[in-house]
Design a protein around this motif. Structure first.
Motif, PDB file in Angstrom:
ATOM      1  N   ALA A 119       0.852  -1.201   0.000  1.00  0.00           N
ATOM      2  CA  ALA A 119       0.000   0.000   0.000  1.00  0.00           C
ATOM      3  C   ALA A 119       0.880   1.242   0.000  1.00  0.00           C
ATOM      4  N   LYS A 121       2.465   4.843  -2.276  1.00  0.00           N
ATOM      5  CA  LYS A 121       1.856   6.020  -2.899  1.00  0.00           C
ATOM      6  C   LYS A 121       1.261   5.700  -4.267  1.00  0.00           C
ATOM      7  N   THR A 123      -0.120   2.759  -5.178  1.00  0.00           N
ATOM      8  CA  THR A 123      -1.396   2.084  -4.927  1.00  0.00           C
ATOM      9  C   THR A 123      -2.463   3.107  -4.565  1.00  0.00           C
ATOM     10  N   GLU A 124      -2.113   4.011  -3.665  1.00  0.00           N
ATOM     11  CA  GLU A 124      -3.077   5.024  -3.221  1.00  0.00           C
ATOM     12  C   GLU A 124      -3.526   5.915  -4.378  1.00  0.00           C
ATOM     13  N   LYS A 125      -2.596   6.258  -5.254  1.00  0.00           N
ATOM     14  CA  LYS A 125      -2.925   7.105  -6.399  1.00  0.00           C
ATOM     15  C   LYS A 125      -3.917   6.408  -7.324  1.00  0.00           C
ATOM     16  N   GLU A 127      -5.951   3.885  -6.519  1.00  0.00           N
ATOM     17  CA  GLU A 127      -7.215   3.695  -5.816  1.00  0.00           C
ATOM     18  C   GLU A 127      -8.078   4.958  -5.895  1.00  0.00           C
ATOM     19  N   LYS A 128      -7.439   6.092  -5.748  1.00  0.00           N
ATOM     20  CA  LYS A 128      -8.166   7.361  -5.816  1.00  0.00           C
ATOM     21  C   LYS A 128      -8.692   7.621  -7.223  1.00  0.00           C
ATOM     22  N   LYS A 133     -10.375  -0.637  -4.682  1.00  0.00           N
ATOM     23  CA  LYS A 133      -9.367  -0.978  -3.682  1.00  0.00           C
ATOM     24  C   LYS A 133      -8.529  -2.152  -4.171  1.00  0.00           C
TER      25      LYS A 133
END
Length: 271
Positions: A119, A121, A123-125, A127-128, A133
């Motif tokens: 998880a 940056k 992955t987070e980018k 996901e957003k 998810k």
């Protein structure tokens, strides 16, 4: 010409500056006949496309996922695709081993599953951006599972800073260009798909069920993976922010994606 279907890319083409479908674009599609197929074609996974179909009120239309590697009929689960083309698990492992020791994130996609190694940056980018998810699982564990089940990846996505991604891209071109499509969709991304498929091959398959010819389609795109699509249809339209290579094959241009380019063209030709 008679336009009997619309096929559009998503990122950089259909979405606005907030990565949403604008009010004007939703209204343009809502004004079209309900029986005119609207087919989303993207490098995205199914789950990252369905909410956009809902926004367009086109949930009863097919979707072309993973740049044509996974094509789904309306109301069908990922277990019963119209078409499914994988990158073999052993090739996926070679890609992972090639990037080993480099600051590169590799996500693996199969059917409606997205596996990220951690998880971070990247992955987070994603996901957003996609509203999906990731499942966090080591790359080699995923590959081991695929090899046991004789499965593979519909997409491999490599993310990292531009220098590392540039290095990896050159290595991949050298080793795998005969087997794989390698799309450097951004300086920090490489999207990898089987060489045998494209959005155009996916669209042709979908249209067979409607009795519609490729010459009767209006299609939109902005990036390298849209070139074959725009070349193969009757009216290929590049949004204003498209790469020059895409504009070179387009029959027509419209405004930027952030200025409702798809809606502008629909209003011009169909409303």
């Amino acid at each position: 010409m008679s336009i009997k279907a619309i096929c559009t890319d998503i990122d950089g083409t259909l979405l606005d500056k907030n990565r949403e479908i604008s009010k004007r674009t939703r209204e343009a599609f809502a004004s079209l006949p309900e029986d005119l197929p609207v087919i989303l074609a993207s490098s995205r996974m199914p789950a990252a496309m369905r909410h956009l179909q809902k926004d367009l009120q086109r949930e009863n239309n097919p979707i072309i996922c993973y740049n044509g590697g996974f094509v789904l009929q309306p109301a069908k689960s990922p277990e019963s695709p119209l078409s499914s083309t994988w990158i073999e698990a052993k090739i996926c492992r070679k890609i992972i081993e090639l990037a080993m020791g480099k600051p590169i994130h590799i996500s693996l996609y199969s059917k409606d599953d997205w596996y990220a190694p951690k998880a971070d940056k990247w992955t987070e980018k994603e996901e957003k951006a996609t509203k999906v998810k990731a499942s966090i699982l080591d790359n080699h564990a995923v590959i081991d599972s695929w090899q046991r089940g004789q499965l593979g990846a519909h997409k491999v996505m490599c993310m990292g800073e531009s220098e590392a991604i540039g290095w990896l891209y050159q290595q991949l071109v050298q080793d795998f260009s005969s087997l794989l499509h390698l799309y450097r969709s951004k300086k920090t991304y490489i999207e990898i798909a089987p060489r045998s498929i494209s959005k155009a091959t996916g669209l042709k398959l979908v249209l067979e069920n409607y009795g519609i010819d490729m010459s009767e389609v209006m299609a939109f795109g902005d990036n390298f993976n849209d070139i074959e699509l725009l070349k193969s249809v009757g009216l290929g339209i590049a949004v204003g922010n498209a790469r020059e290579e895409v504009k070179a094959v387009a029959r027509e241009f419209t405004t930027d994606s952030k200025a409702d380019g798809v809606a502008v063209a629909i209003e011009k030709h169909l409303l």
